[in-house]
Design an enzyme around this catalytic site. Structure first.
Site, short mmCIF file in Angstrom:
data_model
loop_
_atom_site.label_atom_id
_atom_site.label_comp_id
_atom_site.label_asym_id
_atom_site.label_seq_id
_atom_site.Cartn_x
_atom_site.Cartn_y
_atom_site.Cartn_z
CG ASP A 6 -1.80 1.27 1.36
OD1 ASP A 6 -2.50 1.66 0.49
OD2 ASP A 6 -2.12 1.74 2.56
CG ASP A 8 -2.37 7.43 0.68
OD1 ASP A 8 -1.13 8.03 -0.01
OD2 ASP A 8 -3.37 7.49 0.13
CG ASP A 132 -2.75 2.35 6.45
OD1 ASP A 132 -2.88 2.11 5.13
OD2 ASP A 132 -3.18 3.39 6.76
#
Lengths: 174, 174
Positions: A6, A8, A132
């Protein structure tokens, strides 16, 4: 192995940029400690629409800082494994150009073919996903590694990575 | 079932737009028949760089025509299955905004979460991929359906769809 990563809050420091932008625009002095497990707009939902527009601007992503250790460890992973950067760009469709430029600047050893901009990670076919968001990990068909971020620190997940060093250790990188 | 659908030459008439643009810019009167199984730049490689820049412009995609039957059949597929539009946007990274707007205009019944912009379809986790590129189908882990396009008509592939009506028949849609 194929490892999806991922963007961000995993390789790009979204929260830091978001807080700095919020403080500048609304003359505030918020810190992550004050926000706790949320985002700026969790605390100030009245600025939700404004911040959504700002996050959708391609320029929002251009000067985002790299999460500590991400470049070195992703470079090593890329030597031994099949690496893809898989980012949810559909919350902010205009952000794709900025995200793309950011990746080209900070991860020049990756090729365009290693980037995926999507909206639902159920479509990702990989052995691992480092993310996250527990929502993204929940729909992913492989093994999910939760990368620690302020908003997920209270969440229980069997495989948590607190830093890129822990990712390096997990994949036994030298 | 999860069905991934390519964009250029499957739902969007890339070749027609490419030929029209090429003819306008270079004062030509090319037709698909003259080009055969290639593209404008297969015949005129000296214009490769210019056409690459033009195809990368977000506006290039905005007025592309929809391939006949695509809207109706994708709408029906979307009622019975999990549909994703999976397009290779990494040849032309600036094109994402135009492609996104095109999808919102012509396929308004799909949500942003059903769009994927990527560079290598090995990363796609779906049961089916409908694509005009045998290269994309070759790396895909599910069942590949080759959608006919001028450039692939001479290619041998076990499952070929000559039209969206044939796709509707294949998936037994009413």
């Amino acid at each position: 192995m194929r490892i999806a990563i991922d963007m961000d809050e995993v390789i790009a420091d979204f929260c830091q940029k978001d807080i700095a932008t919020f403080n500048r625009l609304f003359k505030m002095q918020l810190t992550q400690d004050m926000i706790g497990h949320g985002y700026t707009t969790t605390l100030y939902p009245q600025y939700n629409e404004a911040m959504k527009a700002i996050r959708n601007d391609p320029d929002f992503f251009r000067d985002m800082q790299v999460i500590e250790g991400a470049q070195e460890v992703v470079a090593k992973l890329n030597q031994e494994h099949e690496v893809f950067i898989v980012t949810n760009a559909m919350h902010f469709p205009r952000s794709v150009a900025g995200k793309y430029d950011w990746l080209k600047t900070h991860f020049p050893f990756l090729t365009d073919n290693q980037f995926v901009f999507c909206g639902n990670k159920v479509i990702i076919h990989a052995d691992y996903l480092i993310d996250d968001s527990t929502g993204n990990l929940a729909v992913f068909s492989g093994t999910g590694l939760l990368f620690s971020s302020p908003h997920n620190l209270a969440v229980d997940h069997p495989l948590r990575m607190n830093s890129w060093q822990e990712v390096a250790d997990y994949f036994s990188l030298n």
